[in-house]
Structure formats: C-alpha cells, structure tokens
Design a protein around this motif. Structure first.
Motif, PDB file in Angstrom:
ATOM      1  N   ASN A  38      -5.825 -60.758  51.758  1.00  0.00           N
ATOM      2  CA  ASN A  38      -5.893 -61.810  52.778  1.00  0.00           C
ATOM      3  C   ASN A  38      -6.763 -61.385  53.962  1.00  0.00           C
ATOM      4  O   ASN A  38      -6.410 -61.571  55.129  1.00  0.00           O
ATOM      5  CB  ASN A  38      -4.481 -62.167  53.278  1.00  0.00           C
ATOM      6  N   ARG A  40      -9.464 -62.472  55.262  1.00  0.00           N
ATOM      7  CA  ARG A  40      -9.908 -63.500  56.215  1.00  0.00           C
ATOM      8  C   ARG A  40      -8.804 -63.873  57.182  1.00  0.00           C
ATOM      9  O   ARG A  40      -9.022 -63.983  58.387  1.00  0.00           O
ATOM     10  CB  ARG A  40     -10.409 -64.727  55.465  1.00  0.00           C
ATOM     11  N   ARG A  41      -7.605 -64.062  56.668  1.00  0.00           N
ATOM     12  CA  ARG A  41      -6.497 -64.448  57.543  1.00  0.00           C
ATOM     13  C   ARG A  41      -6.182 -63.333  58.538  1.00  0.00           C
ATOM     14  O   ARG A  41      -5.916 -63.593  59.715  1.00  0.00           O
ATOM     15  CB  ARG A  41      -5.263 -64.771  56.682  1.00  0.00           C
ATOM     16  N   VAL A  42      -6.203 -62.095  58.062  1.00  0.00           N
ATOM     17  CA  VAL A  42      -5.951 -60.957  58.948  1.00  0.00           C
ATOM     18  C   VAL A  42      -7.044 -60.862  60.003  1.00  0.00           C
ATOM     19  O   VAL A  42      -6.777 -60.642  61.189  1.00  0.00           O
ATOM     20  CB  VAL A  42      -5.853 -59.649  58.134  1.00  0.00           C
ATOM     21  N   GLN A  44      -8.903 -63.210  61.229  1.00  0.00           N
ATOM     22  CA  GLN A  44      -8.747 -64.274  62.225  1.00  0.00           C
ATOM     23  C   GLN A  44      -7.652 -63.919  63.223  1.00  0.00           C
ATOM     24  O   GLN A  44      -7.799 -64.152  64.431  1.00  0.00           O
ATOM     25  CB  GLN A  44      -8.425 -65.592  61.533  1.00  0.00           C
ATOM     26  N   ALA A  45      -6.547 -63.347  62.733  1.00  0.00           N
ATOM     27  CA  ALA A  45      -5.448 -62.968  63.626  1.00  0.00           C
ATOM     28  C   ALA A  45      -5.897 -61.876  64.594  1.00  0.00           C
ATOM     29  O   ALA A  45      -5.568 -61.922  65.793  1.00  0.00           O
ATOM     30  CB  ALA A  45      -4.252 -62.495  62.798  1.00  0.00           C
ATOM     31  N   GLU A  67     -12.289 -74.142  60.182  1.00  0.00           N
ATOM     32  CA  GLU A  67     -11.168 -73.229  60.410  1.00  0.00           C
ATOM     33  C   GLU A  67     -11.561 -72.117  61.382  1.00  0.00           C
ATOM     34  O   GLU A  67     -10.812 -71.775  62.297  1.00  0.00           O
ATOM     35  CB  GLU A  67     -10.711 -72.643  59.079  1.00  0.00           C
ATOM     36  N   VAL A  71     -10.586 -71.084  65.656  1.00  0.00           N
ATOM     37  CA  VAL A  71     -10.301 -69.774  66.234  1.00  0.00           C
ATOM     38  C   VAL A  71     -11.186 -69.547  67.462  1.00  0.00           C
ATOM     39  O   VAL A  71     -10.728 -69.064  68.497  1.00  0.00           O
ATOM     40  CB  VAL A  71     -10.519 -68.656  65.193  1.00  0.00           C
ATOM     41  N   ASP A 103     -11.086 -79.282  62.904  1.00  0.00           N
ATOM     42  CA  ASP A 103      -9.790 -78.798  62.441  1.00  0.00           C
ATOM     43  C   ASP A 103      -8.685 -79.794  62.792  1.00  0.00           C
ATOM     44  O   ASP A 103      -8.647 -80.335  63.907  1.00  0.00           O
ATOM     45  CB  ASP A 103      -9.514 -77.442  63.096  1.00  0.00           C
ATOM     46  N   THR A 226     -15.539 -63.272  59.085  1.00  0.00           N
ATOM     47  CA  THR A 226     -15.705 -64.296  60.115  1.00  0.00           C
ATOM     48  C   THR A 226     -17.167 -64.597  60.466  1.00  0.00           C
ATOM     49  O   THR A 226     -17.463 -65.696  60.928  1.00  0.00           O
ATOM     50  CB  THR A 226     -14.963 -63.902  61.407  1.00  0.00           C
TER      51      THR A 226
END
Length: 278
Positions: A38, A40-42, A44-45, A67, A71, A103, A226
C-alpha cells in the motif's frame, strides 16, 4: 540504525537506486524494513504531515489525479491559488486540456473563496497592473489559474511590463513558467523571495543542492507514489553517486544509516562521506 520513519524512508529511497538483490541483503544487514505494501496510501499519509517546498506540490498536481489533488488541497504548504485550482479541476499536466473531476469529499465540503472584487472589476491583467502594494498584487496573482492564464499574463507583460509588485507576486508562484520568470528579469531580491517561497529549479537540483539530506530524501521517497513523473530526474541525479560511493558495500550503508539522523549537508555530501568513512 536510528529508529525513525524519516531515516528509514530516506535510506530506503537510496537503496532503490542499486540492484534489488543487493538492496534486500543490505536492508537485512542494517535493519531497514523492506518496501511496504500500500505504498501510495502510506505515501499520502506521510505527505500530509511532511513540510515540503511548494514546488513539490506542483509536481504532484502535474499528475492530474483527483485523489492526489485532494491531498495537496489540505497540505499546509498549499496556497490559495493551488486550492482554487484543485476545486476548479484545473489541469497541471502537459497533456491534459479538459478539467479534472474533483474529489468527492472536497466537492461536498470545500467552498472556493470568492473572486477578488478588483479582479471582477478590472479583469485579471487590469488587477495586476493596478497593484501598487504586495497585498493586492498577491491577491490578483492568486487568480492566475492554468496554462491559458499564464499565457495571458506573459503576453500582457511583453506588451507592457507589469508593475514590480505584480511581477514579484507572480515570480514566487511555484507554477510560474520558468520562461516568464526569466522574462521578468534577474533581481537579487526576486531570487531571494523565490527561494524563500520554496520554488525549486527541478527534482535533480532539489536532490543534489538542498539539505538536510534526511529531509530531502524523505520527500523524494514519496515521489514514486505521488509524483512519479518527476522523481525520476532526482533518481537519475543521485544514482551514479550511490553506485560509485556505496553500491553493494554493506559497511558503507551501515555508516550512512548511522550518519543520516544528524547530517546537515546535502544528499551527495552524505553519500560521499559515508563511502569515504567506510
């Protein structure tokens, strides 16, 4: 190895520039975690919590991904112009000409700030020409959204140079086209303000000229997820140094992992120092 996510990400970015088998062996040797799932999700966080130069946000916007744009909208380094552009679906990538979808959460909960009255009354170029102080100039400059507006501003300045405050406010915009910034002329105060605003010459220059190394490398470690279209330039700039001074030498990577937390120089200086010590 210093136990921090910043250091792990920074070292991990550099390990991605050598042979994969050697990188896996070195990760085990120095205690660095393998690339996680994951990604991409990490990324972004992590990005939401990481201060970045404003140019990095433009590199992300160039992906034209709703998406990722969401951010950027919520990032502390985003300015009014970026947020307005995101809400309007303004494309930043070179190949897209039609507006982006916005979004779903942003579309529901975020409101675009009103158009400044001076821009309503005078138009974009008229408001820029009327700006006699930095505040009005910044307000007018924040309404330059997308390639067409930048072309309009470029043509207006060629026809008759814009006032100094307007040029100043436009120059510090991270998405100001480099050719227009050059058209405004060279001035020591402008150059200083541009640097202060977090405007970068490009990913390669960021990777090789800015510090501290740990923070720069952490930001670049977010790139594959990103701003993949831009991060390759940084990778290409650092890869020859990594292979020359570190390559598959476990001791050199162990030294780098020990140094990185307190090293204040640039990434090339860190890489060469670790290699020399080992």
């Amino acid at each position: 190895m210093h136990d921090s996510s910043m250091d792990q990400r920074a070292v991990g970015f550099l390990l991605g520039l050598i042979d994969a088998d050697a990188a896996a062996r070195i990760r085990r040797r120095i205690g660095a975690p393998p690339p996680g799932a994951n990604a991409r999700r990490v990324a972004q966080a992590v990005l939401r919590l990481t201060p970045v130069p404003s140019s990095v946000l433009v590199w992300i916007l160039e992906e034209d991904d709703p998406e990722l744009n969401a951010v950027v909208y919520g990032h502390r380094s985003a300015d009014v112009a970026m947020r307005r552009a995101v809400l309007r679906g303004v494309p930043f990538g070179p190949s897209r000409t039609i507006p982006l979808p916005v979004d779903r959460v942003l579309r529901k909960h975020a409101d675009e700030p009103p158009v400044p009255q001076d821009v309503v009354a005078r138009g974009l170029v008229g408001a820029l020409r009327a700006a006699t102080a930095m505040g009005p100039a910044r307000t007018a400059a924040s309404m330059v959204l997308g390639r067409r507006d930048w072309q309009t501003v470029t043509a207006a300045d060629l026809e008759r140079p814009l006032p100094g405050y307007a040029r100043w406010a436009l120059s510090v915009r991270p998405d100001c086209p480099p050719a227009l910034r050059a058209q405004f002329g060279s001035h020591a105060k402008f150059a200083h303000r541009v640097r202060q605003a977090g405007v970068l010459a490009g990913p390669a220059a960021y990777a090789t000229e800015h510090g501290p190394a740990a923070h720069v490398l952490k930001v670049l470690s977010l790139g594959p997820a990103t701003f993949p279209g831009r991060v390759r330039d940084a990778e290409d700039a650092l890869r020859p140094l990594v292979r020359e001074h570190l390559d598959d030498r476990e001791e050199a990577w162990a030294v780098l992992a020990q140094l990185i937390d307190t090293f204040h120089g640039t990434a090339p200086e860190l890489i060469m120092t670790a290699g020399a010590i080992a």
